[in-house]
Design a protein around this motif. Structure first.
Motif, PDB file in Angstrom:
ATOM      1  N   ALA A 209       0.830  -1.211   0.000  1.00  0.00           N
ATOM      2  CA  ALA A 209       0.000   0.000   0.000  1.00  0.00           C
ATOM      3  C   ALA A 209       0.864   1.261   0.000  1.00  0.00           C
ATOM      4  O   ALA A 209       2.030   1.228   0.404  1.00  0.00           O
ATOM      5  CB  ALA A 209      -0.918  -0.007   1.224  1.00  0.00           C
ATOM      6  N   PRO A 210       0.285   2.381  -0.431  1.00  0.00           N
ATOM      7  CA  PRO A 210       1.018   3.656  -0.403  1.00  0.00           C
ATOM      8  C   PRO A 210       1.057   4.245   1.012  1.00  0.00           C
ATOM      9  O   PRO A 210       0.671   5.397   1.242  1.00  0.00           O
ATOM     10  CB  PRO A 210       0.220   4.532  -1.371  1.00  0.00           C
ATOM     11  CG  PRO A 210      -1.173   4.012  -1.273  1.00  0.00           C
ATOM     12  CD  PRO A 210      -1.030   2.522  -1.089  1.00  0.00           C
ATOM     13  N   SER A 211       1.506   3.421   1.936  1.00  0.00           N
ATOM     14  CA  SER A 211       1.653   3.826   3.330  1.00  0.00           C
ATOM     15  C   SER A 211       3.062   4.356   3.544  1.00  0.00           C
ATOM     16  O   SER A 211       3.926   4.237   2.669  1.00  0.00           O
ATOM     17  CB  SER A 211       1.401   2.623   4.253  1.00  0.00           C
ATOM     18  OG  SER A 211       0.132   2.041   4.034  1.00  0.00           O
ATOM     19  N   ASN A 212       3.305   4.944   4.716  1.00  0.00           N
ATOM     20  CA  ASN A 212       4.638   5.434   5.051  1.00  0.00           C
ATOM     21  C   ASN A 212       5.641   4.285   4.937  1.00  0.00           C
ATOM     22  O   ASN A 212       5.521   3.288   5.659  1.00  0.00           O
ATOM     23  CB  ASN A 212       4.631   5.999   6.472  1.00  0.00           C
ATOM     24  CG  ASN A 212       5.915   6.708   6.843  1.00  0.00           C
ATOM     25  OD1 ASN A 212       7.004   6.199   6.636  1.00  0.00           O
ATOM     26  ND2 ASN A 212       5.779   7.884   7.431  1.00  0.00           N
ATOM     27  N   PRO A 213       6.628   4.382   4.035  1.00  0.00           N
ATOM     28  CA  PRO A 213       7.557   3.272   3.826  1.00  0.00           C
ATOM     29  C   PRO A 213       8.413   2.941   5.047  1.00  0.00           C
ATOM     30  O   PRO A 213       8.864   1.799   5.199  1.00  0.00           O
ATOM     31  CB  PRO A 213       8.452   3.756   2.673  1.00  0.00           C
ATOM     32  CG  PRO A 213       7.671   4.849   2.010  1.00  0.00           C
ATOM     33  CD  PRO A 213       6.892   5.500   3.103  1.00  0.00           C
ATOM     34  N   VAL A 214       8.620   3.942   5.926  1.00  0.00           N
ATOM     35  CA  VAL A 214       9.534   3.763   7.052  1.00  0.00           C
ATOM     36  C   VAL A 214       8.833   3.211   8.282  1.00  0.00           C
ATOM     37  O   VAL A 214       9.278   2.216   8.863  1.00  0.00           O
ATOM     38  CB  VAL A 214      10.235   5.097   7.390  1.00  0.00           C
ATOM     39  CG1 VAL A 214      11.234   4.895   8.541  1.00  0.00           C
ATOM     40  CG2 VAL A 214      10.936   5.664   6.164  1.00  0.00           C
ATOM     41  N   VAL A 215       7.738   3.834   8.701  1.00  0.00           N
ATOM     42  CA  VAL A 215       7.120   3.464   9.974  1.00  0.00           C
ATOM     43  C   VAL A 215       5.820   2.672   9.830  1.00  0.00           C
ATOM     44  O   VAL A 215       5.272   2.209  10.841  1.00  0.00           O
ATOM     45  CB  VAL A 215       6.877   4.712  10.847  1.00  0.00           C
ATOM     46  CG1 VAL A 215       8.198   5.351  11.246  1.00  0.00           C
ATOM     47  CG2 VAL A 215       5.980   5.717  10.139  1.00  0.00           C
ATOM     48  N   SER A 216       5.302   2.505   8.616  1.00  0.00           N
ATOM     49  CA  SER A 216       4.112   1.672   8.404  1.00  0.00           C
ATOM     50  C   SER A 216       4.468   0.365   7.712  1.00  0.00           C
ATOM     51  O   SER A 216       4.115  -0.718   8.183  1.00  0.00           O
ATOM     52  CB  SER A 216       3.061   2.427   7.585  1.00  0.00           C
ATOM     53  OG  SER A 216       2.500   3.487   8.323  1.00  0.00           O
ATOM     54  N   ILE A 217       5.178   0.444   6.590  1.00  0.00           N
ATOM     55  CA  ILE A 217       5.587  -0.765   5.875  1.00  0.00           C
ATOM     56  C   ILE A 217       6.899  -1.311   6.440  1.00  0.00           C
ATOM     57  O   ILE A 217       7.089  -2.530   6.532  1.00  0.00           O
ATOM     58  CB  ILE A 217       5.743  -0.489   4.365  1.00  0.00           C
ATOM     59  CG1 ILE A 217       4.419   0.044   3.785  1.00  0.00           C
ATOM     60  CG2 ILE A 217       6.165  -1.752   3.636  1.00  0.00           C
ATOM     61  CD1 ILE A 217       3.243  -0.906   3.924  1.00  0.00           C
ATOM     62  N   GLY A 218       7.792  -0.418   6.860  1.00  0.00           N
ATOM     63  CA  GLY A 218       9.090  -0.841   7.384  1.00  0.00           C
ATOM     64  C   GLY A 218       9.022  -1.861   8.497  1.00  0.00           C
ATOM     65  O   GLY A 218       9.711  -2.895   8.441  1.00  0.00           O
TER      66      GLY A 218
END
Length: 323
Positions: free
Chosen positions: A201-210
């Motif tokens: 998903a186009p979520s925060n790459p660092v604190v959501s997907i990371g």
């Protein structure tokens, strides 16, 4: 790929909840099975004796149609009497508002956890209340709350840094203590391994997907899964759409651009996780640099202005997985 694909979504935050609504609509139109959504739990925290799961609740409320679309978080038409009383007792965080209906969710969750249920079992129980049209799984049953290490040598919970300070304090890195010994929640790795398509998903790459990718075993199963992995850029026109994700990206040395985030995730052919990468029409000029990374670029409208527009975005991602 079969006509009715099995779809897994990795998601977190408001962007993840909006995207999940679009995926649900797209799959329902095509007659495909319900998606499995693996939700970030790195934002979780204990506050005033109750367990909060902000990303889990954002997605549950959005799918249930009871989310506050104006504020972007919490329940619609909520009141704040209990929150005001907590502040009179100098309890909780005065800058972190908990609505009364929202507190009902947190109390129910905490009670079930105290009774011995796992976060996976709690989320399964929560999912019975409303027809969500998706299967939700936490990324892990372990508590791996995000801590922000600041340049001045101090640290704080992500929610304090994000909500109270609005990401104004310069971060050095983002940690999830204990994540190195955590395990994926039951069903997570199996869902990815069985999927025809995995959507980032186009979520925060660092604190959501990371944090999802940092759970041991999840990145490995993504790399080896037979299905295609398609990511959707959270960057439009060289800018983040919502929040302060650019501050997070800068802290870990990633350029705030469609190419920068694609490079951060990496191509599966080179040990990363992406096969294809949806980029906004405004960023079409990045297609060549993304292709040079070994990732197939797909240009599509990425503004999630409503469910229909987001469903069209999901359709474009599914089409990319078929090509």
């Amino acid at each position: 790929m079969r006509e009715a694909p099995r779809v897994v979504v990795l998601a977190g935050g408001v962007g993840g909840s909006k995207f999940t609504l679009g995926v649900r609509a797209a799959l329902a139109r095509s007659g495909a099975p319900e998606a499995t959504v693996i939700v970030n739990t790195g934002d979780d925290l204990w506050l005033s004796g109750v367990r909060l799961q902000p990303d889990v609740d954002s997605i549950v409320y959005a799918l249930a149609g009871v989310n506050d679309t104006v504020r972007g978080w919490g329940r619609a038409d909520d009141s704040e009497r209990v929150n005001a009383e907590l502040q009179q007792w100098d309890a909780g965080w005065p800058w972190f508002t908990l609505g009364d209906l929202d507190l009902g969710t947190h109390l129910a969750r905490t009670g079930w956890l105290r009774e011995g249920l796992t976060p996976t079992q709690v989320l399964e129980r929560m999912s019975r209340r409303w027809p969500l049209g998706a299967r939700l799984l936490p990324m892990t049953d372990a508590e791996v709350d995000t801590q922000v290490a600041l340049r001045d040598g101090t640290s704080m919970h992500f929610q304090e840094w994000w909500t109270r300070h609005r990401a104004a304090l310069e971060p050095e890195r983002f940690d999830n203590p204990g994540i190195d010994v955590a395990t994926a929640a039951p069903g997570v790795r199996e869902a990815i391994a069985a999927a025809d398509v995995v959507l980032i998903a186009p979520s925060n790459p660092v604190v959501s997907i990371g944090p999802i990718l940092a759970v041991p075993g999840i990145r490995d199963v993504l790399r080896s899964a037979p299905g295609r992995v398609v990511g959707i850029s959270p960057i439009i026109g060289g800018r983040v759409v919502r929040g302060m994700a650019d501050v997070c990206l800068t802290a870990i040395g990633v350029q705030t651009s469609s190419t920068g985030v694609a490079q951060h995730y990496g191509a599966r052919s080179g040990g990363g996780i992406l096969d294809s990468w949806l980029i906004a029409e405004e960023d079409a000029a990045h297609a060549g640099s993304i292709e040079a990374l070994g990732v197939t670029p797909v240009v599509a409208p990425l503004w999630m202005s409503d469910v229909d527009a987001t469903a069209a975005m999901a359709d474009a991602a599914l089409a990319a997985a078929r090509n």
